[in-house]
Write an enzyme that holds these catalytic residues in place. Structure first.
Site, short mmCIF file in Angstrom:
data_model
loop_
_atom_site.label_atom_id
_atom_site.label_comp_id
_atom_site.label_asym_id
_atom_site.label_seq_id
_atom_site.Cartn_x
_atom_site.Cartn_y
_atom_site.Cartn_z
N GLY A 40 0.82 -1.20 0.00
CA GLY A 40 0.00 0.00 0.00
C GLY A 40 0.86 1.25 0.00
O GLY A 40 2.06 1.21 0.26
N THR A 70 5.63 1.61 6.27
CA THR A 70 4.27 1.28 6.69
C THR A 70 3.78 2.32 7.68
O THR A 70 4.46 2.65 8.64
CB THR A 70 4.14 -0.13 7.32
OG1 THR A 70 2.82 -0.28 7.85
CG2 THR A 70 5.13 -0.37 8.42
N ILE A 71 2.59 2.83 7.41
CA ILE A 71 2.02 3.83 8.30
C ILE A 71 1.53 3.21 9.60
O ILE A 71 1.23 3.92 10.56
CB ILE A 71 0.87 4.61 7.62
CG1 ILE A 71 -0.28 3.68 7.22
CG2 ILE A 71 1.40 5.38 6.41
CD1 ILE A 71 -1.48 4.42 6.63
N ASP A 72 1.48 1.88 9.66
CA ASP A 72 1.03 1.20 10.88
C ASP A 72 2.10 1.20 11.97
O ASP A 72 1.79 1.00 13.14
CB ASP A 72 0.65 -0.25 10.58
CG ASP A 72 -0.57 -0.36 9.69
OD1 ASP A 72 -1.18 0.68 9.39
OD2 ASP A 72 -0.91 -1.49 9.29
N MET A 115 -6.42 3.74 9.62
CA MET A 115 -5.75 2.50 9.21
C MET A 115 -4.92 1.93 10.36
O MET A 115 -4.43 2.66 11.22
CB MET A 115 -4.87 2.74 7.99
CG MET A 115 -5.66 2.86 6.70
SD MET A 115 -4.59 2.97 5.24
CE MET A 115 -5.82 2.76 3.94
N ARG A 173 -2.33 8.43 3.75
CA ARG A 173 -1.22 7.64 3.22
C ARG A 173 -0.70 8.19 1.88
O ARG A 173 0.41 7.84 1.46
CB ARG A 173 -1.64 6.18 3.06
CG ARG A 173 -2.53 5.88 1.86
CD ARG A 173 -2.85 4.41 1.76
NE ARG A 173 -3.34 4.05 0.44
CZ ARG A 173 -3.50 2.80 0.02
NH1 ARG A 173 -3.21 1.80 0.83
NH2 ARG A 173 -3.95 2.55 -1.19
#
Length: 409
Positions: A16, A159-161, A204, A337
């Site tokens: 993503g 990763t934005i997580d 997210m 994102r």
């Protein structure tokens, strides 16, 4: 590797989007070009594989002309990927065949290996999450074992997580939190559009509540500087505050939360909830399976969160408990994102890219990042066998506990 070696460097972005892809490409080009100018390498060829592993499998790539190396700094101003992304798992033969990336009887690992060998790649930079980088390590190992060749793999943790072991901070997470706060600053005005308004801000975060928590903090920090009028107006600091933060790491008793939040609804005419998309997913999946419904999953076997829609699921349950007249579910994920990197992320990416190029020249593979298991948390090429996704957010962090206390959770 010899410092005098001509380097054939490849890059690809995968998975993503995150607010780091364009800056990662820009900084890697900058430091490879600097290595050439400083005589650390004798020659340089930079190849971009288009659309991630799809480009590697199909041979779709482009070579960057040396005369534009210095112009690539303009990529810092862009969100998204300058070379395209895709979600492809090299060990999922069935999926790769169905999508036309490999033919009957071919294996994706072999096809990808042959392409890298054909292109003479010495180093490949994989800019992606844990799946992207661990796949690259498998590909490098395959080439060594099956073809006797060596391709150095230097990953960049996107990763934005922010949920990758053992990396302190992954690229793009801080920017995404900042952008999510900007998103909600506008969305929260909808609380004035209707009496007894319930707003669910879905953020997210499959396994980690980091992004939801960090977005909430940045939003509330920003709101502390906003001046509100005195008595006589219905919009107040409390009506625009966050009233609940639901993340996977904390148990959720929606009945009890409903009682607490109904009091806020009765007093202020609105309720604003920050919901991590991974919160309560097990409950939703169990309910779907009990009803005989097929649970949608992606090529990696992950539950497709966009299709099961946690925000809508919880909004329906909560709306009745707080007696909402109108419910609004808004997802900030795609907005957040797709942004360009902020200053914090650019500095992190720059430091990792600089060390990443040095590591590649030295012939050392790994995923770049601040290694939380080493003294001082140095930026280094972290061994791929230690890279793993699914790292949870720590809800015991003082700043988060303070936030929850302030909102009454």
């Amino acid at each position: 590797m010899s410092a005098a070696q001509h380097m054939n460097v490849a890059m690809m972005t995968s998975g993503g989007l995150a607010p780091c892809l364009s800056s990662s490409v820009a900084y890697l080009i900058e430091f490879w070009a600097s290595a050439l100018k400083e005589g650390k390498i004798s020659g340089l060829n930079i190849r971009m594989y288009i659309d991630g592993y799809k480009g590697v499998l199909t041979g779709d790539s482009t070579v960057i002309p040396p005369e534009i190396y210095d112009d690539c700094s303009c990529l810092h101003e862009l969100g998204g990927s300058p070379i395209g992304n895709s979600r492809v798992k090299l060990t999922n033969v069935k999926d790769c065949m169905a999508r036309g990336f490999v033919k009957e009887g071919e294996t994706p690992l072999e096809v990808a290996a042959q392409q890298l060998i054909k292109d003479g790649i010495n180093v490949i930079h994989t800019i992606g999450g844990d799946d992207t980088n661990t796949q690259a390590a498998e590909l490098s190992k395959y080439i060594l074992e099956k073809h006797g060749g060596k391709v150095v793999v230097v990953g960049m943790p996107k990763t934005i997580d922010n949920d990758v072991y053992p990396i302190v901070q992954t690229f793009g997470a801080d920017t995404a939190a900042e952008q999510g706060a900007i998103f909600f600053k506008n969305v929260v005005s909808e609380s004035s559009a209707n009496p007894r308004m319930l707003i669910i801000h879905e953020v997210m975060g499959r396994d980690s509540g980091f992004l939801t928590a960090a977005t909430a903090k940045k939003y509330r920090d920003g709101m502390k500087t906003v001046k509100f009028t005195g008595p006589g107006f219905t919009t107040t600091a409390k009506s625009r505050d966050i009233h609940a933060v639901w993340i996977p790491e904390l148990p959720l008793n929606i009945a009890e939360e409903g009682k607490r939040l109904k009091k806020i609804m009765d007093e202020h005419g609105c309720v604003n909830v920050f919901l991590s998309e991974g919160a309560g997913v097990e409950e939703i999946v169990a309910e779907m399976e009990a009803n005989g419904e097929e649970v949608p999953r992606d090529a990696f076997g992950h539950v497709s969160l966009a299709k099961i829609n946690p925000g809508v699921y919880f909004s329906k349950r909560l709306a009745g408990l707080v007696e909402a007249e109108k419910t609004l579910v808004q997802k900030s994920g795609y907005f957040a994102r797709a942004a360009a990197s902020n200053e914090f992320d650019r500095n992190l990416i720059k430091d990792c890219a600089k060390e990443g190029v040095a590591s590649a020249i030295a012939g050392v593979s790994g995923c770049m990042g601040q290694d939380e298991d080493k003294a001082g948390q140095p930026i280094r090429a972290i061994e791929f066998e230690r890279i793993k996704g699914g790292k949870p957010f720590n809800p015991e962090l003082p700043w988060f506990k303070e936030l929850l206390a302030e909102i009454g959770m």
